[in-house]
Scaffold this active site. Structure first.
Site, PDB file in Angstrom:
ATOM      1  N   ASN A 113      33.343  25.873  55.221  1.00 55.45           N
ATOM      2  CA  ASN A 113      32.835  26.743  55.120  1.00 55.45           C
ATOM      3  C   ASN A 113      34.648  27.218  55.408  1.00 55.45           C
ATOM      4  O   ASN A 113      34.905  28.543  54.530  1.00 55.45           O
ATOM      5  CB  ASN A 113      32.107  28.207  56.528  1.00 55.45           C
ATOM      6  CG  ASN A 113      31.949  29.156  56.402  1.00 55.45           C
ATOM      7  OD1 ASN A 113      31.805  29.914  55.623  1.00 55.45           O
ATOM      8  ND2 ASN A 113      32.725  29.469  57.208  1.00 55.45           N
ATOM      9  N   TYR A 149      40.907  33.563  43.496  1.00 50.11           N
ATOM     10  CA  TYR A 149      40.117  33.614  44.566  1.00 50.11           C
ATOM     11  C   TYR A 149      38.595  33.520  44.007  1.00 50.11           C
ATOM     12  O   TYR A 149      38.012  32.238  44.021  1.00 50.11           O
ATOM     13  CB  TYR A 149      39.926  35.063  45.739  1.00 50.11           C
ATOM     14  CG  TYR A 149      38.379  35.037  46.425  1.00 50.11           C
ATOM     15  CD1 TYR A 149      38.592  33.855  47.225  1.00 50.11           C
ATOM     16  CD2 TYR A 149      37.246  35.436  45.840  1.00 50.11           C
ATOM     17  CE1 TYR A 149      38.070  33.159  48.637  1.00 50.11           C
ATOM     18  CE2 TYR A 149      36.393  34.993  47.323  1.00 50.11           C
ATOM     19  CZ  TYR A 149      36.729  34.391  48.339  1.00 50.11           C
ATOM     20  OH  TYR A 149      35.770  34.626  49.572  1.00 50.11           O
ATOM     21  N   LYS A 157      35.869  29.837  43.759  1.00 50.38           N
ATOM     22  CA  LYS A 157      34.447  30.161  43.812  1.00 50.38           C
ATOM     23  C   LYS A 157      33.988  28.816  43.470  1.00 50.38           C
ATOM     24  O   LYS A 157      32.766  28.433  43.097  1.00 50.38           O
ATOM     25  CB  LYS A 157      33.942  31.932  45.000  1.00 50.38           C
ATOM     26  CG  LYS A 157      34.894  31.947  45.997  1.00 50.38           C
ATOM     27  CD  LYS A 157      34.347  30.528  46.972  1.00 50.38           C
ATOM     28  CE  LYS A 157      35.222  31.014  48.492  1.00 50.38           C
ATOM     29  NZ  LYS A 157      35.083  30.504  49.508  1.00 50.38           N
TER      30      LYS A 157
END
Length: 256
Positions: free
Chosen positions: A90, A156, A160
């Site tokens: 996570n 970012y 992902k």
């Protein structure tokens, strides 16, 4: 969901989504190694979970993008508790920046934490899980920006989206060993960090079809399902939890 006798590692869990995942895992009977790079956050989080009646949350502060620490935390799970059933990678960082001026230092840091940490945590953990007859479950934390572009998040968002492709590729590598690999993609979520942003809850309530941003429990509930025995035939998938935002994708704060 029953997690009795399960041993789990959750990274980036000192607060927010990761903390709630740990809390729910312990409530379900699991032994959880709670990791955060911030030692104070990690220790306080584990103490809070244990003070609520749990006794099986252990803080292991450290940098989850450091391969030596990854080996340390995985070895701790197996050597101290006998197995490693669940890994939830996570931990991640967001460094906003305009594409035209984004620095190599920021780029490399985001890749190291978001991709490198997740990749090598999955590698080291799965090599232990392969030795277990029951296999195991690995879950990556992606984001809605892996599906929908938002300004100043190119680096970012790229990481992902890459995590979701990593999960698909690992199906080929890990399915023969009864190891599932999935990804959860949260949308706007109320956490300690996001609630510091001005008008965050109001803005995302207005542009989210379900009328509010996610609570950490919304994300944790989904994460726990994907690593539970009830999801043993689900692998290589990404589940978006965003109240419908990616279906319509209105931009927040007047961003164009």
């Amino acid at each position: 969901m029953n997690f009795n006798n399960k041993v789990a590692i959750v990274t980036g869990a000192g607060q927010g989504i990761g903390f709630e995942i740990c809390r729910q895992l312990v409530a379900g009977g699991a032994t959880v190694l709670l990791n955060d790079v911030d030692a104070e956050l990690a220790n306080n989080a584990a103490a809070t979970i244990n003070s609520d009646g749990g006794k099986s949350c252990v803080a292991l502060p450290g940098d989850s993008s450091d391969i030596s620490f990854i080996n340390q935390i995985v070895d701790a799970a197996v050597n101290q508790y006998g197995s490693l059933d669940i890994v939830i990678a996570n931990a991640g960082i967001t460094l906003f920046g305009d594409f035209a001026t984004y620095s190599p230092e920021a780029f490399n840091k985001v890749l190291q934490v978001n991709l490198g940490g997740s990749f090598f945590m999955a590698q080291v953990a799965s090599n232990k899980m392969k030795l277990q007859p029951q296999g195991g479950s690995i879950l990556f934390t992606s984001s809605v920006v892996g599906h929908q572009a938002l300004k100043s998040l190119a680096c970012y968002a790229m990481t992902k989206a890459a995590l979701e492709m990593l999960a698909k590729n690992l199906v080929l590598e890990l399915s023969p060993f009864k190891i599932t690999v999935n990804t959860i993609a949260p949308g706007a979520t109320l956490t300690e960090r996001t609630m510091l942003e001005e008008d965050y809850e109001r803005v995302w309530s207005e542009i989210t079809p379900m009328g509010r941003p996610a609570y950490v429990s919304d994300i944790a509930n989904t994460a726990l399902f994907l690593v539970s025995d009830g999801a043993r035939h689900i692998t290589g998938q990404s589940l978006i939890v965003d109240g419908g935002w990616t279906s319509v994708s209105p931009l927040p704060y007047g961003i164009k």
